[in-house]
Design an enzyme around this catalytic site. Structure first.
Site, PDB file in Angstrom:
ATOM      1  N   HIS A  98      40.489 -34.999  70.899  1.00 58.73           N
ATOM      2  CA  HIS A  98      41.547 -35.176  71.892  1.00 58.73           C
ATOM      3  C   HIS A  98      41.039 -36.060  73.027  1.00 58.73           C
ATOM      4  O   HIS A  98      39.855 -36.359  73.119  1.00 58.73           O
ATOM      5  CB  HIS A  98      42.007 -33.822  72.451  1.00 58.73           C
ATOM      6  CG  HIS A  98      40.919 -33.042  73.099  1.00 58.73           C
ATOM      7  ND1 HIS A  98      40.337 -31.952  72.510  1.00 58.73           N
ATOM      8  CD2 HIS A  98      40.284 -33.208  74.279  1.00 58.73           C
ATOM      9  CE1 HIS A  98      39.396 -31.476  73.297  1.00 58.73           C
ATOM     10  NE2 HIS A  98      39.337 -32.222  74.385  1.00 58.73           N
TER      11      HIS A  98
HETATM   12  C1  T46 Z   1      36.823 -31.184  76.194  1.00 60.62           C
HETATM   13  C2  T46 Z   1      35.729 -30.798  75.274  1.00 60.62           C
HETATM   14  C3  T46 Z   1      34.395 -31.380  75.669  1.00 60.62           C
HETATM   15  C4  T46 Z   1      40.850 -22.373  77.820  1.00 60.62           C
HETATM   16  O1  T46 Z   1      41.591 -21.388  77.823  1.00 60.62           O
HETATM   17  N1  T46 Z   1      40.257 -22.766  79.003  1.00 60.62           N
HETATM   18  C5  T46 Z   1      39.401 -23.825  79.070  1.00 60.62           C
HETATM   19  O2  T46 Z   1      38.888 -24.146  80.149  1.00 60.62           O
HETATM   20  C6  T46 Z   1      39.142 -24.557  77.855  1.00 60.62           C
HETATM   21  C7  T46 Z   1      38.204 -25.751  77.878  1.00 60.62           C
HETATM   22  C8  T46 Z   1      39.745 -24.153  76.687  1.00 60.62           C
HETATM   23  N2  T46 Z   1      40.590 -23.086  76.687  1.00 60.62           N
HETATM   24  C9  T46 Z   1      41.205 -22.672  75.416  1.00 60.62           C
HETATM   25  C10 T46 Z   1      42.134 -23.671  74.770  1.00 60.62           C
HETATM   26  C11 T46 Z   1      41.959 -23.424  73.295  1.00 60.62           C
HETATM   27  O3  T46 Z   1      42.833 -22.393  72.901  1.00 60.62           O
HETATM   28  O4  T46 Z   1      40.140 -22.484  74.482  1.00 60.62           O
HETATM   29  C12 T46 Z   1      40.516 -22.907  73.184  1.00 60.62           C
HETATM   30  C13 T46 Z   1      39.561 -23.929  72.634  1.00 60.62           C
HETATM   31  O5  T46 Z   1      39.724 -25.175  73.331  1.00 60.62           O
HETATM   32  P1  T46 Z   1      39.641 -26.596  72.602  1.00 60.62           P
HETATM   33  O6  T46 Z   1      40.090 -26.484  71.216  1.00 60.62           O
HETATM   34  O7  T46 Z   1      40.331 -27.593  73.475  1.00 60.62           O
HETATM   35  O8  T46 Z   1      38.039 -26.829  72.642  1.00 60.62           O
HETATM   36  P2  T46 Z   1      37.227 -28.151  72.270  1.00 60.62           P
HETATM   37  O9  T46 Z   1      35.818 -27.745  72.091  1.00 60.62           O
HETATM   38  O10 T46 Z   1      37.880 -28.900  71.171  1.00 60.62           O
HETATM   39  O11 T46 Z   1      37.351 -29.067  73.603  1.00 60.62           O
HETATM   40  C14 T46 Z   1      36.770 -28.649  74.812  1.00 60.62           C
HETATM   41  C15 T46 Z   1      37.753 -28.844  75.989  1.00 60.62           C
HETATM   42  O12 T46 Z   1      38.981 -28.203  75.693  1.00 60.62           O
HETATM   43  C16 T46 Z   1      38.015 -30.302  76.284  1.00 60.62           C
HETATM   44  O13 T46 Z   1      38.629 -30.428  77.544  1.00 60.62           O
HETATM   45  O14 T46 Z   1      36.814 -32.271  76.742  1.00 60.62           O
HETATM   46  O15 T46 Z   1      35.578 -29.387  75.091  1.00 60.62           O
END
Ligand code: T46
Length: 142
Positions: A50
């Site tokens: 993303h």
């Molecule tokens: C990024 C990369 C480096 C939350 O509730 N609060 C938070 O602060 C974050 C970061 C995530 N979440 C929830 C949203 C999703 O349901 O945790 C779950 C996993 O998040 P996501 O799939 O977006 O995780 P990554 O590892 O793909 O991405 C993350 C960050 O979301 C993003 O901003 O830049 O790490």
């Protein structure tokens, strides 16, 4: 690469070990609103896929090694974070994927905003359109 850069944090070393303080505005160019960390990532797993519209972040592998693909419609680069004293600043409109987490690796992320799902662009085609427009407008402003 545009909107991204490596940041090296100064280590404080003495005979007890090493420490790195990160304080706004001394070592951090944005006021910190949120931290999170990613760990226990199995081999072969790739996260991210993303971009963000506005969010600015610094990624630090505080333990172990992690690779990060950063990408725009025009260029891409793989950065390997290998040391707790190096951070990867990622600004707006950069597609990112984190992968090859070494066993036990911990990726710490410092962010300038609270979590906001509306700031994410999770569809690559959508990202490509928005990013082309964003980088066109930012080059016209210069
Ligand atoms: C990024 C990369 C480096 C939350 O509730 N609060 C938070 O602060 C974050 C970061 C995530 N979440 C929830 C949203 C999703 O349901 O945790 C779950 C996993 O998040 P996501 O799939 O977006 O995780 P990554 O590892 O793909 O991405 C993350 C960050 O979301 C993003 O901003 O830049 O790490």
């Amino acid at each position: 690469m545009i909107n991204c850069k490596k940041v090296i944090f100064k280590e404080i070393t003495d005979n007890r070990g090493k420490m790195i303080p990160i304080e706004y505005p001394k070592q951090l160019e944005f006021p910190l609103k949120r931290i999170y960390y990613i760990y226990d990532v199995d081999k072969g797993i790739r996260r991210g896929y993303h971009s963000h519209n506005d969010l600015e972040q610094i990624l630090i592998a505080v333990h172990g090694k992690v690779k990060v693909l950063i990408k725009t419609p025009f260029e891409e680069e793989i950065i390997e974070l290998t040391n707790p004293n190096e951070g990867l600043y990622i600004g707006p409109m950069i597609w990112r994927e984190m992968f090859d987490f070494e066993d036990g690796a911990v990726l710490l992320v410092l962010a300038n905003h609270e979590y906001d799902e509306n700031d994410y662009i999770r569809d690559y085609n959508d990202y490509e359109k928005k990013a082309k427009q964003y980088f066109k407008e930012s080059s016209e402003e210069k």
